[in-house]
Design a protein around this motif. Structure first.
Motif, PDB file in Angstrom:
ATOM      1  N   SER A  33      39.532  50.895  84.808  1.00  0.00           N
ATOM      2  CA  SER A  33      39.928  50.497  83.466  1.00  0.00           C
ATOM      3  C   SER A  33      39.881  48.982  83.253  1.00  0.00           C
ATOM      4  O   SER A  33      40.172  48.207  84.162  1.00  0.00           O
ATOM      5  CB  SER A  33      41.323  51.028  83.144  1.00  0.00           C
ATOM      6  N   TYR A  34      39.473  48.622  82.028  1.00  0.00           N
ATOM      7  CA  TYR A  34      39.471  47.236  81.527  1.00  0.00           C
ATOM      8  C   TYR A  34      38.733  46.254  82.423  1.00  0.00           C
ATOM      9  O   TYR A  34      39.259  45.225  82.806  1.00  0.00           O
ATOM     10  CB  TYR A  34      40.904  46.771  81.268  1.00  0.00           C
ATOM     11  N   ASN A  35      37.476  46.575  82.748  1.00  0.00           N
ATOM     12  CA  ASN A  35      36.663  45.689  83.573  1.00  0.00           C
ATOM     13  C   ASN A  35      35.310  45.351  82.953  1.00  0.00           C
ATOM     14  O   ASN A  35      34.496  44.710  83.582  1.00  0.00           O
ATOM     15  CB  ASN A  35      36.426  46.326  84.954  1.00  0.00           C
ATOM     16  N   GLU A  56      38.842  53.644  80.883  1.00  0.00           N
ATOM     17  CA  GLU A  56      39.403  53.109  79.644  1.00  0.00           C
ATOM     18  C   GLU A  56      39.091  51.615  79.497  1.00  0.00           C
ATOM     19  O   GLU A  56      39.160  50.855  80.454  1.00  0.00           O
ATOM     20  CB  GLU A  56      40.920  53.320  79.658  1.00  0.00           C
ATOM     21  N   GLY A  57      38.728  51.205  78.281  1.00  0.00           N
ATOM     22  CA  GLY A  57      38.527  49.793  77.986  1.00  0.00           C
ATOM     23  C   GLY A  57      37.253  49.194  78.550  1.00  0.00           C
ATOM     24  O   GLY A  57      37.149  47.973  78.654  1.00  0.00           O
ATOM     25  N   ASN A  58      36.278  50.011  78.918  1.00  0.00           N
ATOM     26  CA  ASN A  58      34.998  49.527  79.423  1.00  0.00           C
ATOM     27  C   ASN A  58      33.907  49.770  78.383  1.00  0.00           C
ATOM     28  O   ASN A  58      34.181  50.216  77.272  1.00  0.00           O
ATOM     29  CB  ASN A  58      34.631  50.232  80.736  1.00  0.00           C
ATOM     30  N   GLU A  59      32.682  49.499  78.733  1.00  0.00           N
ATOM     31  CA  GLU A  59      31.543  49.709  77.850  1.00  0.00           C
ATOM     32  C   GLU A  59      30.777  50.987  78.212  1.00  0.00           C
ATOM     33  O   GLU A  59      29.672  51.196  77.751  1.00  0.00           O
ATOM     34  CB  GLU A  59      30.612  48.502  77.909  1.00  0.00           C
ATOM     35  N   ILE A  60      31.368  51.827  79.030  1.00  0.00           N
ATOM     36  CA  ILE A  60      30.728  53.051  79.510  1.00  0.00           C
ATOM     37  C   ILE A  60      30.714  54.077  78.378  1.00  0.00           C
ATOM     38  O   ILE A  60      31.763  54.463  77.875  1.00  0.00           O
ATOM     39  CB  ILE A  60      31.467  53.595  80.741  1.00  0.00           C
ATOM     40  N   MET A  61      29.520  54.489  77.991  1.00  0.00           N
ATOM     41  CA  MET A  61      29.380  55.419  76.869  1.00  0.00           C
ATOM     42  C   MET A  61      29.034  56.839  77.302  1.00  0.00           C
ATOM     43  O   MET A  61      29.189  57.768  76.532  1.00  0.00           O
ATOM     44  CB  MET A  61      28.309  54.906  75.892  1.00  0.00           C
ATOM     45  N   HIS A  62      28.527  57.023  78.513  1.00  0.00           N
ATOM     46  CA  HIS A  62      28.181  58.366  78.980  1.00  0.00           C
ATOM     47  C   HIS A  62      28.098  58.382  80.501  1.00  0.00           C
ATOM     48  O   HIS A  62      28.026  57.350  81.140  1.00  0.00           O
ATOM     49  CB  HIS A  62      26.854  58.826  78.374  1.00  0.00           C
TER      50      HIS A  62
END
Length: 83
Positions: A33-35, A56-62
């Motif tokens: 999370s949040y990195n 949570e809070g990352n740019e990972i979309m899939h």
């Protein structure tokens, strides 16, 4: 001369995580999370005991198709993903 395996906290880039850092099948929970990570390394798909992943809070979309093999995964937190 032996080469030391880096600790996860010493890594500068999520892509540096491989099976030398995370032995296959040993991980049950993963909190990234949040990195600001753009993706989850494919080697995580080899963690067949993993039950929980928090991105949570990352740019990972899939997740890639290789993650379909994580049969014990029951919690996957994608909340507050940055777009």
């Amino acid at each position: 001369m032996s080469s030391a395996v880096p600790a996860v906290n010493d890594l500068l880039d999520i892509r540096d995580i491989d099976n030398d850092v995370l032995p296959v099948g040993k991980l049950k929970e993963l909190d990234l999370s949040y990195n600001d990570f753009p993706s989850i390394p494919e080697c995580i798909s080899l963690q067949y005991h993993i039950e929980s992943i928090n991105v949570e809070g990352n740019e990972i979309m899939h997740l890639g198709p290789e993650f379909a093999s994580l049969q014990r995964l029951h919690t996957l937190n994608f909340s507050q993903v940055k777009k």
